[in-house]
Design a protein around this motif. Structure first.
Motif, PDB file in Angstrom:
ATOM      1  N   HIS A  83      40.123  46.397  43.736  1.00 28.91           N
ATOM      2  CA  HIS A  83      41.334  45.634  43.430  1.00 28.91           C
ATOM      3  C   HIS A  83      41.603  45.613  41.933  1.00 28.91           C
ATOM      4  CE1 HIS A  83      43.267  41.564  42.610  1.00 28.91           C
ATOM      5  NE2 HIS A  83      44.216  42.267  43.198  1.00 28.91           N
ATOM      6  N   ARG A  84      40.657  45.085  41.151  1.00 27.52           N
ATOM      7  CA  ARG A  84      40.842  44.999  39.699  1.00 27.52           C
ATOM      8  C   ARG A  84      39.593  45.387  38.925  1.00 27.52           C
ATOM      9  NH1 ARG A  84      46.049  45.265  38.558  1.00 27.52           N
ATOM     10  NH2 ARG A  84      47.228  43.642  39.571  1.00 27.52           N
ATOM     11  N   SER A  85      38.724  46.175  39.573  1.00 27.38           N
ATOM     12  CA  SER A  85      37.555  46.763  38.921  1.00 27.38           C
ATOM     13  C   SER A  85      36.502  45.766  38.452  1.00 27.38           C
ATOM     14  CB  SER A  85      37.981  47.644  37.746  1.00 27.38           C
ATOM     15  OG  SER A  85      38.839  48.648  38.198  1.00 27.38           O
ATOM     16  N   CYS A  86      36.420  44.614  39.079  1.00 27.43           N
ATOM     17  CA  CYS A  86      35.343  43.669  38.772  1.00 27.43           C
ATOM     18  C   CYS A  86      34.068  44.153  39.456  1.00 27.43           C
ATOM     19  CB  CYS A  86      35.680  42.271  39.285  1.00 27.43           C
ATOM     20  SG  CYS A  86      37.074  41.495  38.445  1.00 27.43           S
ATOM     21  N   PRO A  87      32.916  44.013  38.808  1.00 33.90           N
ATOM     22  CA  PRO A  87      31.673  44.438  39.458  1.00 33.90           C
ATOM     23  C   PRO A  87      31.285  43.492  40.592  1.00 33.90           C
ATOM     24  CG  PRO A  87      31.216  43.479  37.310  1.00 33.90           C
ATOM     25  CD  PRO A  87      32.707  43.543  37.452  1.00 33.90           C
ATOM     26  N   LEU A  88      30.731  44.064  41.657  1.00 39.21           N
ATOM     27  CA  LEU A  88      30.198  43.258  42.753  1.00 39.21           C
ATOM     28  C   LEU A  88      28.789  42.839  42.359  1.00 39.21           C
ATOM     29  CD1 LEU A  88      31.322  45.493  45.753  1.00 39.21           C
ATOM     30  CD2 LEU A  88      32.519  43.538  44.757  1.00 39.21           C
ATOM     31  N   HIS A  89      28.453  41.560  42.592  1.00 37.98           N
ATOM     32  CA  HIS A  89      27.157  41.054  42.139  1.00 37.98           C
ATOM     33  C   HIS A  89      26.240  40.571  43.245  1.00 37.98           C
ATOM     34  CE1 HIS A  89      27.805  41.265  37.835  1.00 37.98           C
ATOM     35  NE2 HIS A  89      28.997  40.747  37.996  1.00 37.98           N
ATOM     36  N   LYS A  90      26.780  40.142  44.371  1.00 33.65           N
ATOM     37  CA  LYS A  90      25.955  39.531  45.409  1.00 33.65           C
ATOM     38  C   LYS A  90      26.247  40.144  46.772  1.00 33.65           C
ATOM     39  CE  LYS A  90      25.920  35.080  43.084  1.00 33.65           C
ATOM     40  NZ  LYS A  90      26.299  33.685  43.137  1.00 33.65           N
ATOM     41  N   ILE A  91      25.201  40.124  47.612  1.00 35.68           N
ATOM     42  CA  ILE A  91      25.341  40.581  48.995  1.00 35.68           C
ATOM     43  C   ILE A  91      24.805  39.485  49.898  1.00 35.68           C
ATOM     44  CG2 ILE A  91      24.610  42.260  50.732  1.00 35.68           C
ATOM     45  CD1 ILE A  91      24.134  44.230  48.475  1.00 35.68           C
ATOM     46  N   LYS A  92      25.544  39.192  50.950  1.00 36.30           N
ATOM     47  CA  LYS A  92      25.068  38.280  51.987  1.00 36.30           C
ATOM     48  C   LYS A  92      25.088  39.078  53.278  1.00 36.30           C
ATOM     49  CE  LYS A  92      25.567  33.720  53.935  1.00 36.30           C
ATOM     50  NZ  LYS A  92      26.299  32.462  53.912  1.00 36.30           N
ATOM     51  N   GLY A  93      23.898  39.375  53.802  1.00 38.53           N
ATOM     52  CA  GLY A  93      23.812  40.276  54.949  1.00 38.53           C
ATOM     53  C   GLY A  93      24.182  41.664  54.487  1.00 38.53           C
ATOM     54  N   THR A  94      25.296  42.185  54.985  1.00 35.42           N
ATOM     55  CA  THR A  94      25.795  43.496  54.543  1.00 35.42           C
ATOM     56  C   THR A  94      27.226  43.374  54.001  1.00 35.42           C
ATOM     57  OG1 THR A  94      26.497  44.021  56.795  1.00 35.42           O
ATOM     58  CG2 THR A  94      24.310  44.815  56.118  1.00 35.42           C
TER      59      THR A  94
END
Length: 140
Positions: A83-94
């Protein structure tokens, strides 16, 4: 002249907020081509055992998310929201949720589960070499 002159405090508060607003907008700006990407060259991520069977792991330093099926197959995607190139930091399950605007992605397929993002995560090639995961951009 204004009936209600601005106080020095009000002017200073406003001046302090202007640069902060610009930084927030810059952090959410899309890349030049409007498409989020993973690494531009092969990168060693770490131990293949860091990704549990049936789970996923984000390798923040390289902005890569790797999932591993219960059968042991690895898949990798850019860990950058489309969407706006923010890094993903967390995962819950998959599922990974972008902390900037709330887009949700299935990290086993890269598919968007909830917008505002509409494009899936960019898939990367991944292999386990000598017990270490290596991610590579896919050929065009």
């Amino acid at each position: 002249m204004s009936a209600h002159p601005l106080s020095r405090r009000t002017v200073l508060r406003g001046a302090a907020l202007v640069p902060a607003a610009g930084l927030g907008a810059a952090a959410c700006a899309p890349p030049d081509d409007g498409r989020a990407e993973g690494p531009a060259e092969p990168v060693e991520l770490g131990s293949a055992e860091a990704v549990p069977k049936g789970g996923a792991e984000i390798f923040r330093e390289h902005h890569v998310v790797v999932s591993r099926s219960v059968e042991g197959e690895y898949r990798a995607f850019s860990a950058v929201c489309t969407h706006r190139s923010c890094p993903l930091h967390k995962i819950k399950g998959t599922v990974s949720t972008c902390t900037c605007h709330g887009s949700r992605f299935d990290v086993t397929t890269g598919e968007v589960l909830q917008g505002p993002a509409v494009a899936p995560l960019t898939e990367l090639d991944v292999s386990a070499e000598g017990g270490r995961l290596v991610a590579r951009p896919r050929p065009a």
